[in-house]
Design a protein around this motif. Sequence first.
Motif, PDB file in Angstrom:
ATOM      1  N   ARG A  92      41.729  54.415  34.820  1.00  0.00           N
ATOM      2  CA  ARG A  92      42.282  53.728  35.971  1.00  0.00           C
ATOM      3  C   ARG A  92      42.610  52.294  35.591  1.00  0.00           C
ATOM      4  O   ARG A  92      42.086  51.756  34.607  1.00  0.00           O
ATOM      5  N   VAL A  93      43.478  51.679  36.373  1.00  0.00           N
ATOM      6  CA  VAL A  93      43.760  50.252  36.263  1.00  0.00           C
ATOM      7  C   VAL A  93      43.690  49.665  37.661  1.00  0.00           C
ATOM      8  O   VAL A  93      44.328  50.176  38.588  1.00  0.00           O
ATOM      9  N   ARG A  94      42.911  48.606  37.810  1.00  0.00           N
ATOM     10  CA  ARG A  94      42.801  47.900  39.092  1.00  0.00           C
ATOM     11  C   ARG A  94      43.614  46.610  38.979  1.00  0.00           C
ATOM     12  O   ARG A  94      43.224  45.686  38.279  1.00  0.00           O
ATOM     13  N   LEU A  95      44.762  46.597  39.656  1.00  0.00           N
ATOM     14  CA  LEU A  95      45.703  45.489  39.548  1.00  0.00           C
ATOM     15  C   LEU A  95      45.854  44.794  40.891  1.00  0.00           C
ATOM     16  O   LEU A  95      46.088  45.437  41.909  1.00  0.00           O
ATOM     17  N   GLY A  96      45.709  43.483  40.881  1.00  0.00           N
ATOM     18  CA  GLY A  96      45.957  42.694  42.078  1.00  0.00           C
ATOM     19  C   GLY A  96      47.299  41.982  41.959  1.00  0.00           C
ATOM     20  O   GLY A  96      47.721  41.610  40.865  1.00  0.00           O
ATOM     21  N   ALA A  97      47.972  41.811  43.088  1.00  0.00           N
ATOM     22  CA  ALA A  97      49.265  41.120  43.081  1.00  0.00           C
ATOM     23  C   ALA A  97      49.540  40.574  44.464  1.00  0.00           C
ATOM     24  O   ALA A  97      49.069  41.122  45.468  1.00  0.00           O
ATOM     25  N   THR A  98      50.313  39.507  44.508  1.00  0.00           N
ATOM     26  CA  THR A  98      50.744  38.990  45.798  1.00  0.00           C
ATOM     27  C   THR A  98      51.722  39.988  46.412  1.00  0.00           C
ATOM     28  O   THR A  98      52.419  40.712  45.683  1.00  0.00           O
ATOM     29  N   LEU A 143      43.226  43.156  36.228  1.00  0.00           N
ATOM     30  CA  LEU A 143      44.331  42.218  36.032  1.00  0.00           C
ATOM     31  C   LEU A 143      44.813  41.738  37.397  1.00  0.00           C
ATOM     32  O   LEU A 143      44.618  42.424  38.397  1.00  0.00           O
ATOM     33  N   ALA A 144      45.473  40.594  37.406  1.00  0.00           N
ATOM     34  CA  ALA A 144      46.083  40.128  38.657  1.00  0.00           C
ATOM     35  C   ALA A 144      47.324  39.319  38.337  1.00  0.00           C
ATOM     36  O   ALA A 144      47.354  38.547  37.371  1.00  0.00           O
ATOM     37  N   LEU A 145      48.352  39.534  39.138  1.00  0.00           N
ATOM     38  CA  LEU A 145      49.560  38.727  39.082  1.00  0.00           C
ATOM     39  C   LEU A 145      49.427  37.627  40.121  1.00  0.00           C
ATOM     40  O   LEU A 145      49.323  37.907  41.314  1.00  0.00           O
ATOM     41  N   VAL A 146      49.401  36.376  39.671  1.00  0.00           N
ATOM     42  CA  VAL A 146      49.139  35.246  40.554  1.00  0.00           C
ATOM     43  C   VAL A 146      50.231  34.207  40.400  1.00  0.00           C
ATOM     44  O   VAL A 146      51.006  34.223  39.441  1.00  0.00           O
ATOM     45  N   THR A 158      41.767  33.788  32.029  1.00  0.00           N
ATOM     46  CA  THR A 158      42.866  33.562  31.094  1.00  0.00           C
ATOM     47  C   THR A 158      44.166  33.908  31.801  1.00  0.00           C
ATOM     48  O   THR A 158      44.284  34.989  32.391  1.00  0.00           O
ATOM     49  N   THR A 159      45.136  32.997  31.775  1.00  0.00           N
ATOM     50  CA  THR A 159      46.421  33.242  32.421  1.00  0.00           C
ATOM     51  C   THR A 159      47.536  33.122  31.386  1.00  0.00           C
ATOM     52  O   THR A 159      47.498  32.259  30.506  1.00  0.00           O
ATOM     53  N   VAL A 160      48.506  34.022  31.499  1.00  0.00           N
ATOM     54  CA  VAL A 160      49.688  34.013  30.628  1.00  0.00           C
ATOM     55  C   VAL A 160      50.914  34.005  31.527  1.00  0.00           C
ATOM     56  O   VAL A 160      51.073  34.890  32.372  1.00  0.00           O
ATOM     57  N   LEU A 272      50.065  36.357  34.594  1.00  0.00           N
ATOM     58  CA  LEU A 272      49.161  37.498  34.533  1.00  0.00           C
ATOM     59  C   LEU A 272      47.782  36.964  34.157  1.00  0.00           C
ATOM     60  O   LEU A 272      47.643  36.247  33.161  1.00  0.00           O
ATOM     61  N   ALA A 273      46.773  37.289  34.964  1.00  0.00           N
ATOM     62  CA  ALA A 273      45.432  36.730  34.771  1.00  0.00           C
ATOM     63  C   ALA A 273      44.410  37.836  34.559  1.00  0.00           C
ATOM     64  O   ALA A 273      44.541  38.938  35.113  1.00  0.00           O
ATOM     65  N   HIS A 274      43.407  37.522  33.752  1.00  0.00           N
ATOM     66  CA  HIS A 274      42.244  38.409  33.612  1.00  0.00           C
ATOM     67  C   HIS A 274      41.040  37.556  33.239  1.00  0.00           C
ATOM     68  O   HIS A 274      41.179  36.383  32.874  1.00  0.00           O
ATOM     69  N   ARG A 275      39.863  38.132  33.357  1.00  0.00           N
ATOM     70  CA  ARG A 275      38.653  37.385  33.031  1.00  0.00           C
ATOM     71  C   ARG A 275      38.596  37.078  31.545  1.00  0.00           C
ATOM     72  O   ARG A 275      38.961  37.900  30.699  1.00  0.00           O
ATOM     73  N   SER A 276      38.139  35.875  31.220  1.00  0.00           N
ATOM     74  CA  SER A 276      38.060  35.454  29.826  1.00  0.00           C
ATOM     75  C   SER A 276      36.885  36.069  29.093  1.00  0.00           C
ATOM     76  O   SER A 276      36.938  36.257  27.868  1.00  0.00           O
ATOM     77  N   ASP A 277      35.818  36.388  29.828  1.00  0.00           N
ATOM     78  CA  ASP A 277      34.588  36.836  29.171  1.00  0.00           C
ATOM     79  C   ASP A 277      34.505  38.344  28.999  1.00  0.00           C
ATOM     80  O   ASP A 277      33.579  38.833  28.346  1.00  0.00           O
ATOM     81  N   VAL A 278      35.444  39.091  29.573  1.00  0.00           N
ATOM     82  CA  VAL A 278      35.421  40.549  29.464  1.00  0.00           C
ATOM     83  C   VAL A 278      36.836  41.026  29.155  1.00  0.00           C
ATOM     84  O   VAL A 278      37.770  40.716  29.899  1.00  0.00           O
ATOM     85  N   ALA A 279      37.005  41.769  28.068  1.00  0.00           N
ATOM     86  CA  ALA A 279      38.322  42.308  27.743  1.00  0.00           C
ATOM     87  C   ALA A 279      38.700  43.376  28.760  1.00  0.00           C
ATOM     88  O   ALA A 279      37.867  44.214  29.127  1.00  0.00           O
ATOM     89  N   PRO A 280      39.922  43.385  29.249  1.00  0.00           N
ATOM     90  CA  PRO A 280      40.334  44.439  30.177  1.00  0.00           C
ATOM     91  C   PRO A 280      40.221  45.811  29.520  1.00  0.00           C
ATOM     92  O   PRO A 280      40.332  45.928  28.297  1.00  0.00           O
TER      93      PRO A 280
END
Length: 294
Positions: A92-98, A143-146, A158-160, A272-280
């Motif tokens: 599964r992938v849990r993705l957040g987005a506006t 992941l989240a699109l912010v 971490t944001t790219v 695109l953002a994800h937590r820095s301390d845990v790899a997706p």
Amino acid sequence: MQFQQLQYFVAVAETRHFTRAADLVHVAQPSLSQQIKALERELGADLFLRARGNITLTDAGEALLPLARRILADADTARHEVQELVQLRSGRVRLGATPSLCTGLLPDVLRAFHDRYPGIRLLIEEGGSHDLVRELARGALDLALVVLPLPTPSPALTTVELLREDLVVVSSPDAPRPGRGRRTVRVGDLEGERLVMFRHGYDLRELTVAACRAEGFEPDFAVEGGEMDAVLGFVRAGLGVAVVPRMVAARAGRGLRVTPLARPGLHRTIALAHRSDVAPPRAARELQRMLLER
């Protein structure tokens, strides 16, 4: 400290009731109570104030709760990561987005991802950037699109940068063209226009209101409080004009007039953002790659 004890602690903290918590985690109530007491002995502090019919968290319990939730979320992520097959046939992938990105950017990318990995479940959560950052931090999203800049900068993320998108003005074709009929309008031309405005917490609301104030006027709202689909519907009905992303306007179909903003215009930066301390998880990393290469 045992993983199971943290599960029981979170269940009691969320239900504020030992019996209901025991039912939630499928264990006998006396066993759950014993494990909570063992956890309190291990930590050297009471986690709950136990009064008849009223269970509340102590200061120690309040401090432990977000940490316990994060540990459980990380364990859940690890479980799903291990369960994924090398060929990405499951998971599964849990993705957040506006909401505007769910309307504009995501449909084509998610369709391509689903075609390539039909066994991966896509769990989408819509929300403002502030809410999505909070959900990322507690491990509820991969992941989240912010929209940048983030409302509260977080060193744990971490944001790219993904893209820089123009904003445009949409109006009903049956209404007078905004900006006295010109083919482009300035933000200042919106003074005196009735705006259809998004709800509080919506990134586009804050951006539009700030731009109007920078031009020296307060925007006049005809309707406010809607999500993206509602705002577009109200504009089609002729209630007012709205400032929306160009991708959203392009997908909105008939019933809307699109007027570009004159230079320098208004823009927003999507990351695109994800937590820095845990790899997706692997499936999330593959979706991340497809988003960055789109």
